[in-house]
Design an enzyme around this catalytic site. Structure first.
Site, PDB file in Angstrom:
ATOM      1  CG  HIS A  74      21.941   5.288 -25.714  1.00  0.00           C
ATOM      2  ND1 HIS A  74      20.788   5.182 -24.970  1.00  0.00           N
ATOM      3  CD2 HIS A  74      22.323   6.582 -25.625  1.00  0.00           C
ATOM      4  CE1 HIS A  74      20.493   6.365 -24.467  1.00  0.00           C
ATOM      5  NE2 HIS A  74      21.409   7.234 -24.849  1.00  0.00           N
TER       6      HIS A  74
ATOM      7  CG  HIS B 189      13.423   6.552 -29.737  1.00  0.00           C
ATOM      8  ND1 HIS B 189      14.127   7.689 -29.419  1.00  0.00           N
ATOM      9  CD2 HIS B 189      12.454   6.456 -28.797  1.00  0.00           C
ATOM     10  CE1 HIS B 189      13.622   8.254 -28.348  1.00  0.00           C
ATOM     11  NE2 HIS B 189      12.594   7.533 -27.949  1.00  0.00           N
TER      12      HIS B 189
ATOM     13  CD  GLU C  96       9.574   8.668 -25.448  1.00  0.00           C
ATOM     14  OE1 GLU C  96      10.215   9.721 -25.663  1.00  0.00           O
ATOM     15  OE2 GLU C  96       9.981   7.549 -25.798  1.00  0.00           O
TER      16      GLU C  96
ATOM     17  CE1 TYR D 164      16.890  14.395 -22.335  1.00  0.00           C
ATOM     18  CE2 TYR D 164      15.962  15.223 -24.383  1.00  0.00           C
ATOM     19  CZ  TYR D 164      16.286  14.167 -23.553  1.00  0.00           C
ATOM     20  OH  TYR D 164      16.010  12.889 -23.942  1.00  0.00           O
TER      21      TYR D 164
ATOM     22  CG  HIS E  81       8.566  13.293 -28.634  1.00  0.00           C
ATOM     23  ND1 HIS E  81       9.674  13.310 -27.804  1.00  0.00           N
ATOM     24  CD2 HIS E  81       8.578  14.455 -29.322  1.00  0.00           C
ATOM     25  CE1 HIS E  81      10.341  14.437 -27.996  1.00  0.00           C
ATOM     26  NE2 HIS E  81       9.696  15.153 -28.914  1.00  0.00           N
TER      27      HIS E  81
ATOM     28  CG  HIS F 171      10.919  11.238 -30.318  1.00  0.00           C
ATOM     29  ND1 HIS F 171      10.048  10.201 -30.546  1.00  0.00           N
ATOM     30  CD2 HIS F 171      11.411  11.038 -29.074  1.00  0.00           C
ATOM     31  CE1 HIS F 171      10.001   9.406 -29.490  1.00  0.00           C
ATOM     32  NE2 HIS F 171      10.835   9.891 -28.582  1.00  0.00           N
TER      33      HIS F 171
END
Length: 425
Positions: free
Chosen positions: A285, A328, A334, A343, A358, A364
């Site tokens: 990813h 992460h 963010e 989402y 976050h 999160h």
């Protein structure tokens, strides 16, 4: 219909009246038609040529002609001071703000949610939301603290600026440079959305590095409006944001009176559907930086003062890979918003018009339902459709305003409750 010039940061020459642009002189002794020459500088005079942003405006009256400003008493939720209380490291999320009272225009309908830095530092970014139901007919606004990135969520905006008219709808964005005056009309009668206010280095297109010459946001897809002006001799209120506070004065005429201009500092718009999304075609990813539309760099290379990042419709094809955003913790902070759809990292609780936060090093990722679905899914090419989320990421920690602290969802941490413990052999 408004005429637009393609290209991000290109030098544009445009006149609403033929012959209004001087030829061969920026500030001639006698500009055409008795217009006043005025330079609008978005960078220091001595900035390197490749980074120097300025435009010359030729207007009916000089912008210096105005009475003293006094404190503005409206827009009580717009740009309150940075909270001084200790900042908890908690993750936070908000529902869309309530509908405004009748007669609320864009400025009075602005609510500041997340702030960092002092505008006098010339660094930092602020996230606002707006909800409005009245046109700004004889009222004009400008921001001396930073440039404004408008992100509509519901309803169209017509931004009538000194340098031209910009029409945007959900799925499009508009960037208004620091100091440019404008008023907002609501073609649909009401509008909601987000605003990112950038105190730092001007937003620009990110470098592409190994991606090569093409991809992400293409410069030619940004559109700058042609010159437009209004010649109205009647009282106009001018509201200015300056060092975090709002100030007001009244003119006897509309200040949107720039008849012609040329330069490379101007408002522009961009259709997010034109973003050329990059992604993996093998496994793993990639970092969300591959979704960056605009960036405002800091003094530390690779660490942005602000990034505007989107999560648009796209194909997911990676093999043996957890496809939603992974768990992460990040040195960047963010703030995320949702324009429409759902989402892919949250099953519920994150509605269009809402926000999540976050801050740096806050763990999160997906909630339990999203994690279970992605972990057990049969992996095959899959297209994420009918969604558009975005993120305003910054190296500076966000501080929620008092309004934001008082209106946060009370149970956001529960999104990460109930994960089963891993079973070792």
């Amino acid at each position: 219909m408004t005429e637009y010039f393609p290209g991000f940061g290109n030098h544009v020459s445009t006149e609403a009246v033929p012959g209004a642009l001087p030829i061969g002189r920026n500030s001639p002794q006698k500009p055409p038609f008795g217009l006043y020459a005025e330079q609008l500088s978005g960078t220091a005079f001595t900035a390197p040529r490749a980074e120097n942003k300025r435009s010359w405006l030729y207007r009916l009256r000089p912008s210096a002609e105005h009475p003293p400003f006094t404190r503005y008493q409206g827009a009580t939720n717009f740009s309150p001071a940075t909270p001084e209380a200790p900042l908890p490291p908690n993750r936070l999320r908000w529902d869309p703000i309530a509908a405004p009272a009748p007669g609320t225009d864009l400025i009075d309908g602005m609510t500041t949610m997340l702030v960092n830095r002092d505008p006098a530092d010339l660094e930092g970014v602020v996230v606002h939301v707006y909800a409005a139901n009245t046109d700004m007919e004889t009222r004009v606004f400008f921001d001396a603290d930073g440039e404004l990135l408008f992100i509509p969520q519901a309803g169209r905006l017509a931004l009538l600026t000194e340098m031209g008219r910009i029409d945007i709808e959900p799925g499009q964005i508009a960037l208004i440079p620091r100091g440019v005056r404008f008023r907002a009309l609501l073609p649909d009668g009401e509008a909601r959305g987000y605003v990112a206010e950038n105190y730092g280095a001007l937003f620009r297109l990110p470098d592409l590095g190994p991606i090569g010459a093409n991809g992400l946001a293409n410069p030619r897809d940004f559109e700058t409006p042609a010159a437009w002006f209004e010649d109205r001799d009647e009282p106009f209120e001018v509201v200015q944001k300056h060092l975090g506070n709002l100030w007001t004065t009244t003119l006897a005429h509309s200040p949107l009176d720039v008849v012609a201009w040329h330069g490379n500092l101007a408002p522009c718009r961009y259709d997010l559907a034109r973003f050329n999304t990059m992604n993996t075609v093998s496994y793993d990813h990639p970092d969300p930086s591959i979704f960056t539309v605009l960036t405002s760099p800091s003094d530390v290379p690779g660490r942005a003062n602000a990034d505007f990042v989107i999560f648009p419709p796209r194909w997911m094809v990676a093999e043996d890979t957890f496809r939603p955003p992974w768990f992460h913790r990040n040195i960047m902070s963010e703030a995320m918003g949702l324009i429409h759809g759902a989402y892919d990292a949250k099953a519920d609780g994150f509605a269009p018009g809402g926000i999540s936060l976050h801050n740096l090093m806050a763990g999160h990722g997906p909630d339990v339902t999203s994690w279970e679905g992605a972990t057990n899914a049969t992996l095959k090419p899959h297209k994420i459709e009918s969604t558009m989320a975005f993120m305003v990421e910054t190296c500076w920690p966000y501080r929620p305003t008092k309004f934001a602290r008082d209106h946060a969802q009370p149970d956001y941490d529960a999104a990460w409750a109930g994960f089963p413990k891993a079973k070792l052999p």
